[in-house]
Write a protein that holds these residues in place. Structure first.
Motif, PDB file in Angstrom:
ATOM      1  N   GLY A 137      43.953  25.253  39.169  1.00 53.43           N
ATOM      2  CA  GLY A 137      44.877  24.587  40.081  1.00 53.43           C
ATOM      3  C   GLY A 137      44.514  24.941  41.508  1.00 53.43           C
ATOM      4  N   GLU A 138      45.420  25.615  42.211  1.00 55.01           N
ATOM      5  CA  GLU A 138      45.179  25.977  43.600  1.00 55.01           C
ATOM      6  C   GLU A 138      44.994  27.480  43.780  1.00 55.01           C
ATOM      7  OE1 GLU A 138      48.354  24.234  45.812  1.00 55.01           O
ATOM      8  OE2 GLU A 138      47.515  22.220  45.666  1.00 55.01           O
ATOM      9  N   ASP A 139      44.844  28.211  42.677  1.00 52.85           N
ATOM     10  CA  ASP A 139      44.644  29.656  42.736  1.00 52.85           C
ATOM     11  C   ASP A 139      43.241  30.030  42.282  1.00 52.85           C
ATOM     12  OD1 ASP A 139      47.249  30.170  43.603  1.00 52.85           O
ATOM     13  OD2 ASP A 139      48.023  30.238  41.554  1.00 52.85           O
ATOM     14  N   ILE A 140      42.866  31.274  42.556  1.00 50.83           N
ATOM     15  CA  ILE A 140      41.642  31.850  42.004  1.00 50.83           C
ATOM     16  C   ILE A 140      42.011  32.553  40.707  1.00 50.83           C
ATOM     17  CG2 ILE A 140      39.895  33.628  42.352  1.00 50.83           C
ATOM     18  CD1 ILE A 140      39.846  32.904  45.281  1.00 50.83           C
ATOM     19  N   TRP A 141      41.166  32.402  39.708  1.00 51.40           N
ATOM     20  CA  TRP A 141      41.448  32.863  38.350  1.00 51.40           C
ATOM     21  C   TRP A 141      40.358  33.824  37.927  1.00 51.40           C
ATOM     22  CZ3 TRP A 141      38.585  31.241  33.877  1.00 51.40           C
ATOM     23  CH2 TRP A 141      39.201  31.445  32.644  1.00 51.40           C
ATOM     24  N   LEU A 142      40.726  34.931  37.294  1.00 51.23           N
ATOM     25  CA  LEU A 142      39.778  35.935  36.799  1.00 51.23           C
ATOM     26  C   LEU A 142      40.109  36.219  35.349  1.00 51.23           C
ATOM     27  CD1 LEU A 142      37.496  38.024  37.441  1.00 51.23           C
ATOM     28  CD2 LEU A 142      39.326  39.634  38.028  1.00 51.23           C
ATOM     29  N   VAL A 143      39.086  36.135  34.462  1.00 44.36           N
ATOM     30  CA  VAL A 143      39.296  36.408  33.045  1.00 44.36           C
ATOM     31  C   VAL A 143      38.305  37.478  32.606  1.00 44.36           C
ATOM     32  CG1 VAL A 143      37.769  34.534  32.327  1.00 44.36           C
ATOM     33  CG2 VAL A 143      39.484  35.385  30.734  1.00 44.36           C
ATOM     34  N   PRO A 162      31.691  49.916  40.263  1.00 44.05           N
ATOM     35  CA  PRO A 162      31.402  51.028  39.342  1.00 44.05           C
ATOM     36  C   PRO A 162      32.628  51.614  38.658  1.00 44.05           C
ATOM     37  CG  PRO A 162      30.163  51.266  41.378  1.00 44.05           C
ATOM     38  CD  PRO A 162      31.124  50.140  41.594  1.00 44.05           C
ATOM     39  N   ASP A 163      33.810  51.480  39.252  1.00 46.75           N
ATOM     40  CA  ASP A 163      35.011  52.044  38.650  1.00 46.75           C
ATOM     41  C   ASP A 163      35.665  51.120  37.621  1.00 46.75           C
ATOM     42  OD1 ASP A 163      35.986  50.069  40.265  1.00 46.75           O
ATOM     43  OD2 ASP A 163      37.308  51.346  41.457  1.00 46.75           O
ATOM     44  N   GLY A 164      34.987  50.022  37.302  1.00 50.04           N
ATOM     45  CA  GLY A 164      35.523  49.081  36.322  1.00 50.04           C
ATOM     46  C   GLY A 164      36.324  47.953  36.921  1.00 50.04           C
ATOM     47  N   GLY A 165      36.543  47.970  38.224  1.00 49.78           N
ATOM     48  CA  GLY A 165      37.280  46.907  38.883  1.00 49.78           C
ATOM     49  C   GLY A 165      36.373  45.763  39.307  1.00 49.78           C
ATOM     50  N   PHE A 166      36.905  44.890  40.170  1.00 51.68           N
ATOM     51  CA  PHE A 166      36.164  43.706  40.597  1.00 51.68           C
ATOM     52  C   PHE A 166      36.464  43.428  42.064  1.00 51.68           C
ATOM     53  CE2 PHE A 166      37.150  43.324  36.114  1.00 51.68           C
ATOM     54  CZ  PHE A 166      35.904  43.059  35.566  1.00 51.68           C
ATOM     55  N   THR A 167      35.502  42.812  42.702  1.00 50.92           N
ATOM     56  CA  THR A 167      35.712  42.266  44.043  1.00 50.92           C
ATOM     57  C   THR A 167      35.317  40.803  44.012  1.00 50.92           C
ATOM     58  OG1 THR A 167      35.248  44.410  45.043  1.00 50.92           O
ATOM     59  CG2 THR A 167      35.181  42.485  46.478  1.00 50.92           C
ATOM     60  N   SER A 181      40.672  47.777  37.269  1.00 56.06           N
ATOM     61  CA  SER A 181      40.037  47.364  36.017  1.00 56.06           C
ATOM     62  C   SER A 181      40.898  46.415  35.194  1.00 56.06           C
ATOM     63  CB  SER A 181      39.704  48.608  35.178  1.00 56.06           C
ATOM     64  OG  SER A 181      40.890  49.331  34.867  1.00 56.06           O
ATOM     65  N   LYS A 182      42.174  46.270  35.532  1.00 55.46           N
ATOM     66  CA  LYS A 182      43.064  45.346  34.834  1.00 55.46           C
ATOM     67  C   LYS A 182      43.323  44.070  35.632  1.00 55.46           C
ATOM     68  CE  LYS A 182      43.756  48.102  31.336  1.00 55.46           C
ATOM     69  NZ  LYS A 182      43.212  47.774  29.991  1.00 55.46           N
TER      70      LYS A 182
END
Length: 809
Positions: A718-724, A753-758, A419-420
């Motif tokens: 840039g050349e990375d994947i970014w998550l906000v 469902p647990d608050g995380g991401f894929t 989740s963080k």
């Protein structure tokens, strides 16, 4: 004494060791390399003139196509020619991985000769055009699959030699040919496709009056008819060597300019508008002859120019120019003697920001410079030529060592976070081909499904569906379509566990592609697929299931009325029946990248529009569309006024409003991710633009609503994947990045469902551990050698036992 069978085994083992690497014949000293292309795997394809092989004594010179690996070892060579002499001018790589070779022939008529090959260099067709004084200098592949070749010919003007332009169909049939000028001598050195149709031809014109050269620029329509024709330069001698067209339909060319009173040529670069009116004109005078040889778009609205300078030694320069033509950087490379007259220089960029600069050399050679993103050369390749004798102290002294590595073939990449945003696991997937993973859903059982394409070549792709369990372990993979073009861009899981997918399909290539809808069961087995033929040259961008069990698809199609892409939303049944369709467009570039259901009934969509042919009028905008159940318009709201944006997605949120995500744009450059939140009437509540201002693609591919009513967005930084991560009011909570040493690209995002991401995307940093298309002889050699060595060891052991207690003399 060692027994004969043991000695024989040792001999075989020694011979196998000698055969472990390829043994190549010594190259003929009469070879003449003329062009080089760096391939995605770091190797090169080269073309040269060569004396005939020993088994064809008495024949004329042939054209040879060579494939070399990263270490410059020969992989294969293909010979082309007849009983007389053939001569090569250059080569172009095609979108399907094949090649177009152009030169001259005396064996198959007399004129310009074009040979089309597949990716392995095997001939598909060859054709002869023009006459004895006809010659092609350059060739490009058009977006529609045709080939445009340009040079000079006297076969059609009846006077002198004219700049010559020929259009060929994919099978080599001549569609049309045109000459321009021809009073004395006109020749084309470069050609570029104009985004709104037609071509831009660049080269040199020599007039009767003073016999001095001028830069020649011609813009044509799609049939080669002249829209306008202009010359550039001063009272001296000027020539154009390379030309490009910007996203705003501006034309930029480079070459050299010679003014009276000077003894050398100056570097020259000019920008014009779409009508050929000069915007700016830059000349740079140095210590010797300076000539711009190739120009291509650079990052962040810049231009990259390859230049040759010759004074007391040869220098190759790589210039970065800003949008006004000012020099931002200038890198110098020595030790190579290039050909100042050959217009076949090539400047290409890899996904990690590195460059390859190639061209023809003097003394029957070709050369290639591999340049890292920091500007230092990582490798120099010389084919058929020796290094230049004189070197500067900087060249022979200490040069910073680059840590550049060749990126892996782009593979699918699945990343799971908490989740963080902390990464919990990641996995790569693919089969050795370039993966384009566009859609991600979390399945009813807690696993994942990824849909996209495996690209065989630029004109052929397989639509793929890949399934994973909740820990990222791949559980299945299905090919949904493989005839010609087959791409999946969107996917949704149905209540029964099956999937509905949408994309584009064309069994013949790109010209007749249609919007495509596919349905599968929960295991990915195809139940049916339908081309929506009511949408000509259509492309499905997003699909959802309607409340009555049918499907609503958004995307774009080629509008005959506007002669450009228009947006479309269509409702279709499982059998391809179209219940209704709505189109949107006004002559610019329009599309509907996303459509979503609204809980109270009807749909919401976002319209992406681009208008304007130059920087002064260019506008890229987003409009929110609220539709009824029958697709009728309820309202539409523009989402931006001052900010140029390109929307990618719209979501109906749990509070009754809407969330739109995409890119912010400045000129023709991407600035960064853009996200906007509205109420249920489309009134903007808050929005953010993230100005990264760094090299590389920057923007948003996907946004989601989180279980707590907040939001998350993923994209590229840039050349990375970014998550906000945002709270419900749009306040940024945290950001995280994911990536390796090369380049990663974001494609999809789901909230767990647990608050995380894929997240799903494309990686060039990490290899797929197991592929289905690995073809290696070396492992077989190792296995065979190991078996033989084990047998030999056993034989020696038995020999020792049988001789134990014996006395050796």
């Amino acid at each position: 004494m060692i027994k004969p069978y043991i000695a024989g085994a040792i001999l075989v083992l020694g011979l196998l060791s000698l055969c472990a690497g390829p043994v190549l014949a010594e190259e003929s000293p009469s070879q003449e390399y003329r062009d080089a292309i760096r391939m995605d795997d770091g190797g090169f394809v080269l073309v040269k003139n060569a004396e005939p092989r020993e088994d064809q004594a008495g024949f004329g010179k042939d054209i040879v196509l060579e494939r070399r690996d990263r270490s410059d070892s020969l992989v294969w060579s293909r010979w082309f020619g007849g009983t007389q002499d053939e001569k090569v001018r250059g080569i172009t790589q095609l979108s399907d991985g094949g090649f177009l070779i152009f030169g001259q022939t005396q064996s198959f008529g007399q004129g310009s000769w074009v040979v089309r090959t597949d990716a392995e260099g095997r001939e598909i067709w060859n054709q002869t055009f023009g006459g004895r004084m006809s010659d092609f200098n350059t060739a490009i592949e058009m977006k529609g699959g045709e080939y445009a070749l340009a040079g000079t010919s006297d076969a059609f003007s009846g006077r002198g030699q004219g700049a010559w332009l020929v259009m060929l169909s994919p099978d080599g049939t001549e569609l049309w040919n045109r000459t321009y000028g021809g009073e004395v001598l006109d020749y084309a050195t470069a050609v570029a496709e104009f985004p709104k149709g037609g071509l831009v031809l660049a080269g040199v014109r020599m007039t009767n009056s003073d016999k001095l050269e001028e830069g020649l620029l011609v813009r044509t329509d799609s049939a080669g008819n002249t829209i306008w024709e202009k010359t550039f330069g001063g009272s001296g001698s000027d020539e154009i060597r390379s030309v490009m067209v910007t996203r705003q339909d501006e034309i930029v060319f480079t070459g050299s300019s010679f003014s009276p009173g000077l003894t050398i040529d100056d570097f020259w670069v000019v920008k014009t508008d779409a009508d050929g009116n000069e915007i700016w004109n830059r000349k740079i005078a140095g210590k010797g002859i300076e000539r711009g040889m190739v120009i291509t778009p650079g990052p962040d609205d810049t231009f990259l120019v390859g230049e040759v300078v010759t004074a007391d030694e040869y220098e190759i320069h790589l210039l970065t120019l800003d949008n006004a033509g000012a020099v931002l950087s200038d890198k110098t490379y020595t030790g190579i003697e290039p050909n100042l007259m050959a217009g076949s220089w090539r400047l290409s960029r890899s996904g990690d920001g590195s460059l390859a600069l190639t061209g023809a050399g003097n003394l029957r050679g070709a050369w290639a410079l591999e340049i890292a993103a920091d500007g230092y050369t990582t490798n120099r390749h010389l084919y058929g030529m020796e290094p230049a004798v004189k070197r500067t102290a900087a060249e022979s002294g200490s040069v910073p060592v680059s840590t550049y590595q060749e990126p892996f073939i782009p593979s699918g990449w699945l990343v799971r976070t908490d989740s963080k945003g902390k990464e919990l696991w990641n996995t790569t997937f693919g089969d050795g081909r370039m993966q384009e993973s566009f859609a991600l859903v979390m399945t009813n059982g807690g696993g994942y499904a990824v849909a996209g394409s495996a690209v065989i070549n630029g004109m052929h792709s397989d639509a793929m569906l890949t399934l994973f369990d909740g820990s990222g372990r791949q559980t299945g993979q299905v090919v949904l379509g493989s005839d010609g073009l087959a791409e999946i861009h969107s996917m949704e899981q149905e209540p029964n566990g099956g999937f509905i997918l949408a994309g584009a399909h064309d069994t013949s290539g790109w010209e007749s592609q249609t919007m495509w809808v596919v349905r599968t069961d929960a295991a990915g087995s195809r139940q049916y697929d339908n081309d929506i033929s009511a949408i000509p040259r259509g492309n499905g961008a997003h699909v959802i299931q309607s409340p009555d069990g049918n499907y609503v698809v958004s995307g774009s199609f080629h509008s005959a009325e506007h002669r450009s892409p228009d947006g479309v939303i269509v409702k279709t049944g499982p059998d391809g029946t179209v219940f209704w369709k709505r189109t949107y467009g006004d002559g610019g570039q329009d599309g509907i990248p996303w459509v979503d259901r609204v809980p109270g009934g009807g749909y919401v969509a976002v319209l992406a529009s681009t208008n304007g042919g130059d920087q002064a009028t260019y506008k890229s905008s987003a409009t929110l569309l609220r539709l009824g159940e029958d697709g009728s318009g309820i309202w539409s709201k523009p989402l931006t006024e001052d900010t140029q944006v390109e929307p990618r997605q719209v979501l109906a949120t749990s509070d009754g409003g809407f969330l739109v995500a995409g890119y912010a744009i400045r000129g023709d450059a991407l600035v960064g991710p853009w996200i906007v939140k509205t109420d249920r009437q489309g009134t903007v509540l808050w929005h953010h633009v993230f100005n990264f201002g760094t090299l590389g693609l920057k923007g948003s591919q996907m946004a989601v609503e989180t279980p707590d009513g907040g939001y998350a967005m993923t994209g590229d930084k840039g050349e990375d994947i970014w998550l906000v991560r945002f709270d419900p009011s749009g306040t940024e909570l945290w950001t995280a990045t994911y990536g390796g040493w090369s380049q990663e690209t974001a494609r999809g995002l789901v909230a767990t469902p647990d608050g995380g991401f894929t997240l799903v995307g494309i990686t060039r940093s990490y290899p797929v551990t197991e592929t289905a298309h690995t073809e290696r002889i070396f492992p077989l050699f190792v296995l065979f050698t190991a078996i033989l060595a084990a047998g030999l060891a056993a034989a020696l052991w038995n020999e020792r036992k049988s001789n134990s207690g014996k006395r050796w003399t």
